[in-house]
Motif scaffolding. Sequence first.
Motif, PDB file in Angstrom:
ATOM      1  N   ALA A  81       0.831  -1.204   0.000  1.00  8.07           N
ATOM      2  CA  ALA A  81       0.000   0.000   0.000  1.00  8.07           C
ATOM      3  C   ALA A  81       0.864   1.252   0.000  1.00  8.07           C
ATOM      4  CB  ALA A  81      -0.930  -0.012   1.210  1.00  8.07           C
ATOM      5  N   ALA A  82       1.959   1.226   0.753  1.00  8.97           N
ATOM      6  CA  ALA A  82       2.854   2.385   0.803  1.00  8.97           C
ATOM      7  C   ALA A  82       3.514   2.624  -0.553  1.00  8.97           C
ATOM      8  CB  ALA A  82       3.904   2.176   1.889  1.00  8.97           C
ATOM      9  N   ARG A  83       3.902   1.562  -1.230  1.00 13.27           N
ATOM     10  CA  ARG A  83       4.525   1.729  -2.545  1.00 13.27           C
ATOM     11  C   ARG A  83       3.520   2.238  -3.583  1.00 13.27           C
ATOM     12  NH1 ARG A  83       7.485  -2.873  -0.929  1.00 13.27           N
ATOM     13  NH2 ARG A  83       6.040  -4.298  -1.951  1.00 13.27           N
ATOM     14  N   LEU A  84       2.268   1.805  -3.451  1.00 14.55           N
ATOM     15  CA  LEU A  84       1.226   2.300  -4.348  1.00 14.55           C
ATOM     16  C   LEU A  84       1.087   3.812  -4.226  1.00 14.55           C
ATOM     17  CD1 LEU A  84      -1.190   1.922  -6.275  1.00 14.55           C
ATOM     18  CD2 LEU A  84      -2.594   1.471  -4.243  1.00 14.55           C
ATOM     19  N   LEU A  85       1.194   4.320  -2.994  1.00 20.12           N
ATOM     20  CA  LEU A  85       1.071   5.764  -2.775  1.00 20.12           C
ATOM     21  C   LEU A  85       2.103   6.539  -3.576  1.00 20.12           C
ATOM     22  CD1 LEU A  85       0.386   6.309   1.030  1.00 20.12           C
ATOM     23  CD2 LEU A  85      -1.158   6.645  -0.889  1.00 20.12           C
ATOM     24  N   PRO A 122       7.817   7.705   7.126  1.00 17.31           N
ATOM     25  CA  PRO A 122       8.912   7.684   6.141  1.00 17.31           C
ATOM     26  C   PRO A 122       8.415   7.742   4.711  1.00 17.31           C
ATOM     27  CG  PRO A 122       8.637   5.534   7.185  1.00 17.31           C
ATOM     28  CD  PRO A 122       7.786   6.486   7.943  1.00 17.31           C
ATOM     29  N   VAL A 123       7.212   7.223   4.444  1.00 16.99           N
ATOM     30  CA  VAL A 123       6.650   7.298   3.104  1.00 16.99           C
ATOM     31  C   VAL A 123       6.405   8.757   2.725  1.00 16.99           C
ATOM     32  CG1 VAL A 123       4.682   6.671   1.657  1.00 16.99           C
ATOM     33  CG2 VAL A 123       5.608   5.014   3.286  1.00 16.99           C
ATOM     34  N   MET A 124       5.799   9.540   3.642  1.00 21.58           N
ATOM     35  CA  MET A 124       5.529  10.941   3.355  1.00 21.58           C
ATOM     36  C   MET A 124       6.823  11.739   3.214  1.00 21.58           C
ATOM     37  SD  MET A 124       2.407  10.537   3.101  1.00 21.58           S
ATOM     38  CE  MET A 124       2.155  12.214   2.501  1.00 21.58           C
ATOM     39  N   GLY A 132       6.864  15.805  -4.024  1.00 18.01           N
ATOM     40  CA  GLY A 132       5.510  15.924  -3.507  1.00 18.01           C
ATOM     41  C   GLY A 132       5.378  17.151  -2.631  1.00 18.01           C
ATOM     42  N   LEU A 133       4.234  17.262  -1.944  1.00 17.28           N
ATOM     43  CA  LEU A 133       4.045  18.371  -1.016  1.00 17.28           C
ATOM     44  C   LEU A 133       5.028  18.270   0.132  1.00 17.28           C
ATOM     45  CD1 LEU A 133       0.136  18.516  -0.774  1.00 17.28           C
ATOM     46  CD2 LEU A 133       1.626  20.145  -1.933  1.00 17.28           C
ATOM     47  N   PRO A 134       5.456  19.397   0.715  1.00 19.94           N
ATOM     48  CA  PRO A 134       6.338  19.339   1.884  1.00 19.94           C
ATOM     49  C   PRO A 134       5.704  18.524   3.001  1.00 19.94           C
ATOM     50  CG  PRO A 134       6.181  21.582   1.040  1.00 19.94           C
ATOM     51  CD  PRO A 134       5.143  20.785   0.308  1.00 19.94           C
ATOM     52  N   ALA A 135       6.534  17.795   3.734  1.00 19.76           N
ATOM     53  CA  ALA A 135       6.016  16.953   4.814  1.00 19.76           C
ATOM     54  C   ALA A 135       5.248  17.765   5.847  1.00 19.76           C
ATOM     55  CB  ALA A 135       7.176  16.199   5.478  1.00 19.76           C
TER      56      ALA A 135
END
Length: 546
Positions: A81-85, A122-124, A132-135
């Motif tokens: 699921a994390a890799r899909l994101l 860690p994914v974000m 992507g958007l800043p954490a």
Amino acid sequence: MLLTAAMFYGFVSGRARVEIISLLTISAIALGLYWFPLPGQAPTDGLKLAFEGFGHYALITICALMVLGRGLVTTGALEPAARLLTRVWQFNRQIGLLVTLLLAFGMSMMVNDTPVLVLMLPVMAAIAANGGLPASRTLIPVNSAVLIGGMSTTIGTSTNLLVVSIAGDLGLPPMSVFHFTPIVLLAALVALPFIWLVMPRLLPDNSVEAGHEPRRFTAMLRLGENSFARNLPRDQMAARLPADVEILGDAAMGDQMLVRASHDALEETMRILGATAAPAWLMDRLHSGYSRTGEDLTVAELAVTKDSGLVGKGVASANVAELYNVAILGVHRAHRPWIAQPVVETAVESPFDEGDILLVAGSLGSIERMSLAENMFVLDGAKELPRTAKASLALAIMAAAVLPASIGLVPIAIGRIVLESGAASWLSELIALGLQFLPPAGVLAAVMLFVTILTNFASNTTAAAVGTPIAFSLGQQLGIPVEPLVLAVLFGCNLCYATPVDYQTNMLIMSAGDYRFKDYTRTGLPLVAIMVVTLSGLLVLRYGLY
């Protein structure tokens, strides 16, 4: 009531660990009821009342669910699921954020909130690093989605289980796993646009690219025998170092010097001074050991979680050098302006706490072993952990535990002193005086808001233990069914968005997003208002309290 007030003060002040305050409270109840029993009870009845929670089925269930959730994370069962994101974010950032929020919500319905957030952090961070958007603009929204998802089932959080078990002990019929899920799902539909579209705009861009100051680590540098910096005056020392390096204390103290700097500046300072941030013998051992194996040293940032084994330990007592062959180079302390910070001279050796970030050096494998064993997560230098053969087993175990409970085949499965002492009845009478002229929706909203205030400034566990008996007595005082009042307490215990201290996941993201107290208030108060209004209205409709 005085004991409860003292407990609240202890939780909020942060002068002692929550576990210590809780044990002291239980001991006070046990000894008080032993010396001064309640009317019609023997001294031993008070001991039973104080300690029976340790053998309660709800406690066993809570611990079991935490083990199940941790198993899903450590086996990599949730990694697909994390890799899909990551792939979705590469397609479109707004869609990526929406899918992330929905995924976080869904996972936290069945897995405890903390393991879900530990997986997502860690994914974000990786998504932010890859465009992507800043954490800092995604972590609070993701945390909010996790908290709302955890609210939606009886096993979503330990607080839900606590409220349901207390209510069951007091006579309320048992609730299934999905008993109140439809109510929360409808409320989530109302809150989702705010979390997805508005909340990121209310948060700062704390990325280095936007000009925000990078994370700074306090480190004790050991100067080499031939270092020019030994006993050099402070002004001359500062002139030779990078501009953002802060020298703490009186420059070089013999062969040691305390500094605070960003990761890159710290590396450059060590190069200029010929110094190390860990004992020289340890760095020599790491270099010599890895030269034989061909592995390079890796420097990574590890965040300390609430249940980490390093909480309460310092650099020396953590003993990570012997346990994992890893060196701690520096410490970034979580920003806690409401709690006294360690003095500068002992900032490195002061005990670690939740939200602190450690700068560590070692092989990638050693760092990963340390992060898993000590319940930490990697913020920088992260590498996907491989899925193991146990992943499918972990999913099967979780399904075997949840599915029978959800269809009622097996049960899924504290606060009594507040009820039995008469405190709940007394408080409910006072509250009823102010609520008797309100419609049911107003009563439910007031109860929910009362518990929300408790949970944002004490703890949700405390709010559950105190609020549930009060809900029972209040229902009798006002002639309102008990179940919607109990659910108002349960929902209020989960509306912990407005401060960083009210729930462990809030503090967990504080350093990772470099947040300040006001960031939680700015985004959390509107969300609390949305949820209180929506949930109280839905409870009125669900139970026909027109």
